[in-house]
Structures are given as C-alpha cells and as structure tokens.
Design a protein around this motif. Sequence first.
Motif, PDB file in Angstrom:
ATOM      1  N   ILE A  83       0.867  -1.172   0.000  1.00 27.03           N
ATOM      2  CA  ILE A  83       0.000   0.000   0.000  1.00 27.03           C
ATOM      3  C   ILE A  83       0.907   1.226   0.000  1.00 27.03           C
ATOM      4  CG2 ILE A  83      -1.752   1.263   1.270  1.00 27.03           C
ATOM      5  CD1 ILE A  83      -2.537  -1.557   2.423  1.00 27.03           C
ATOM      6  N   HIS A  84       0.833   1.981  -1.081  1.00 32.11           N
ATOM      7  CA  HIS A  84       1.695   3.145  -1.246  1.00 32.11           C
ATOM      8  C   HIS A  84       0.942   4.423  -0.883  1.00 32.11           C
ATOM      9  CE1 HIS A  84       4.874   0.896  -3.244  1.00 32.11           C
ATOM     10  NE2 HIS A  84       3.924   0.266  -3.905  1.00 32.11           N
ATOM     11  N   SER A  85       1.692   5.421  -0.508  1.00 30.85           N
ATOM     12  CA  SER A  85       1.138   6.739  -0.238  1.00 30.85           C
ATOM     13  C   SER A  85       1.988   7.769  -0.978  1.00 30.85           C
ATOM     14  CB  SER A  85       1.153   7.032   1.264  1.00 30.85           C
ATOM     15  OG  SER A  85       0.564   8.287   1.526  1.00 30.85           O
ATOM     16  N   ASN A  86       1.346   8.836  -1.406  1.00 29.58           N
ATOM     17  CA  ASN A  86       2.049   9.936  -2.066  1.00 29.58           C
ATOM     18  C   ASN A  86       1.290  11.224  -1.755  1.00 29.58           C
ATOM     19  OD1 ASN A  86      -0.151  10.101  -3.878  1.00 29.58           O
ATOM     20  ND2 ASN A  86       0.786   8.584  -5.207  1.00 29.58           N
ATOM     21  N   GLU A  87       1.702  12.287  -2.351  1.00 25.58           N
ATOM     22  CA  GLU A  87       1.076  13.577  -2.059  1.00 25.58           C
ATOM     23  C   GLU A  87      -0.420  13.571  -2.375  1.00 25.58           C
ATOM     24  OE1 GLU A  87       1.420  18.212  -3.469  1.00 25.58           O
ATOM     25  OE2 GLU A  87       3.260  17.027  -3.398  1.00 25.58           O
ATOM     26  N   ASP A 131       4.776   7.349   9.329  1.00 29.09           N
ATOM     27  CA  ASP A 131       5.267   8.292   8.326  1.00 29.09           C
ATOM     28  C   ASP A 131       6.789   8.156   8.144  1.00 29.09           C
ATOM     29  OD1 ASP A 131       4.421  10.931   6.835  1.00 29.09           O
ATOM     30  OD2 ASP A 131       6.347  11.335   7.816  1.00 29.09           O
ATOM     31  N   PRO A 132       7.268   8.288   6.898  1.00 29.57           N
ATOM     32  CA  PRO A 132       8.705   8.134   6.649  1.00 29.57           C
ATOM     33  C   PRO A 132       9.590   9.157   7.354  1.00 29.57           C
ATOM     34  CG  PRO A 132       7.559   8.688   4.605  1.00 29.57           C
ATOM     35  CD  PRO A 132       6.521   8.512   5.665  1.00 29.57           C
ATOM     36  N   SER A 133       9.005  10.209   7.907  1.00 25.68           N
ATOM     37  CA  SER A 133       9.823  11.172   8.649  1.00 25.68           C
ATOM     38  C   SER A 133      10.414  10.539   9.909  1.00 25.68           C
ATOM     39  CB  SER A 133       9.014  12.416   9.010  1.00 25.68           C
ATOM     40  OG  SER A 133       7.955  12.075   9.879  1.00 25.68           O
ATOM     41  N   LYS A 174       8.994  10.539  -3.761  1.00 27.43           N
ATOM     42  CA  LYS A 174       7.678  11.049  -4.111  1.00 27.43           C
ATOM     43  C   LYS A 174       6.573  10.133  -3.593  1.00 27.43           C
ATOM     44  CE  LYS A 174       8.925  13.526  -8.341  1.00 27.43           C
ATOM     45  NZ  LYS A 174      10.168  13.968  -8.056  1.00 27.43           N
ATOM     46  N   GLU A 175       6.934   8.897  -3.308  1.00 25.98           N
ATOM     47  CA  GLU A 175       5.977   7.910  -2.846  1.00 25.98           C
ATOM     48  C   GLU A 175       6.639   7.085  -1.763  1.00 25.98           C
ATOM     49  OE1 GLU A 175       2.908   5.853  -5.537  1.00 25.98           O
ATOM     50  OE2 GLU A 175       4.621   4.494  -5.489  1.00 25.98           O
ATOM     51  N   HIS A 176       5.860   6.646  -0.795  1.00 23.62           N
ATOM     52  CA  HIS A 176       6.423   5.809   0.251  1.00 23.62           C
ATOM     53  C   HIS A 176       5.475   4.668   0.593  1.00 23.62           C
ATOM     54  CE1 HIS A 176       4.038   8.683   2.648  1.00 23.62           C
ATOM     55  NE2 HIS A 176       3.850   7.648   3.460  1.00 23.62           N
ATOM     56  N   LEU A 177       6.024   3.658   1.207  1.00 25.17           N
ATOM     57  CA  LEU A 177       5.262   2.494   1.620  1.00 25.17           C
ATOM     58  C   LEU A 177       4.504   2.826   2.895  1.00 25.17           C
ATOM     59  CD1 LEU A 177       4.663  -0.477   0.983  1.00 25.17           C
ATOM     60  CD2 LEU A 177       6.659  -1.080   2.363  1.00 25.17           C
TER      61      LEU A 177
END
Length: 123
Positions: free
Chosen positions: A7-11, A53-55, A78-81
């Motif tokens: 499941i990917h997330s992006n802006e 969150d990738p942060s 631009k996209e993260h898992l």
Amino acid sequence: MKYLILIHSNEASRQAWEGLSQEQRSDLGRGHLALRELLAESGELIVSEGLVDPSHAKRVRVRDGETIATDGPFAEVKEHLAGFYLIECDSMERAVELAAKAPDAAWGEVEVRPIFDLNGIEF
C-alpha cells in the motif's frame, strides 16, 4: 506462493486522506480490519502491518565498514510504503482479487508483488 500487497502513499493520496471526514477515515480503518480478518479466516494471511510516516525512518548504509544512518524525511521520495499484507495463496489472480479488497485500492493504488522463493537455491 507468497505475495506482498503493498500500500503506497504519495502527495495525492495524502491530500485525499486529509479531505476525508472522520467517519470516512474510520471506515477505511474498519475496511483494513475486515480484510485482515478475511485473510486470517481463509488462512492466507501471514502478516499485515501499517507503517508510520517516513519522517520517522532511518536509511542505513555501510561504507568502508562504517554504519551510516540518515534521518528522514527524504525529500527525493515522491511515494512511500504506508503498509503491507504478506499473504500466501494459490495464484497471482487470487492475490489481485485480495488486493482489490484493500480500501486504498478504491481511491489510490496497491501493488501486488510475488515473493522471491530462495528455497532450493544454493549459494
């Protein structure tokens, strides 16, 4: 065969999430719980997790024997898992059928990828 439903997330998906009402967000969460339950009952679920969150992530590399860990966020991404389901089922078609039940597939995309089987490979 094992498959990973990613499941990917992006802006765009983040903006869509922020535009959801609390009830819609709850429905999304309940949808994931229902899918997890369905997969567990069918015996196809190995593990399922959401990711923070990738942060909060670290990138790790080793150079000349030294471990270097870099803090997020990673602007070039631009996209993260955002989460995953590791499943075991009979075919890619079944894996796609199950991935279509992920609530995120209704407003974004999910990816299905076969797991590379190392059994029988000699190194």
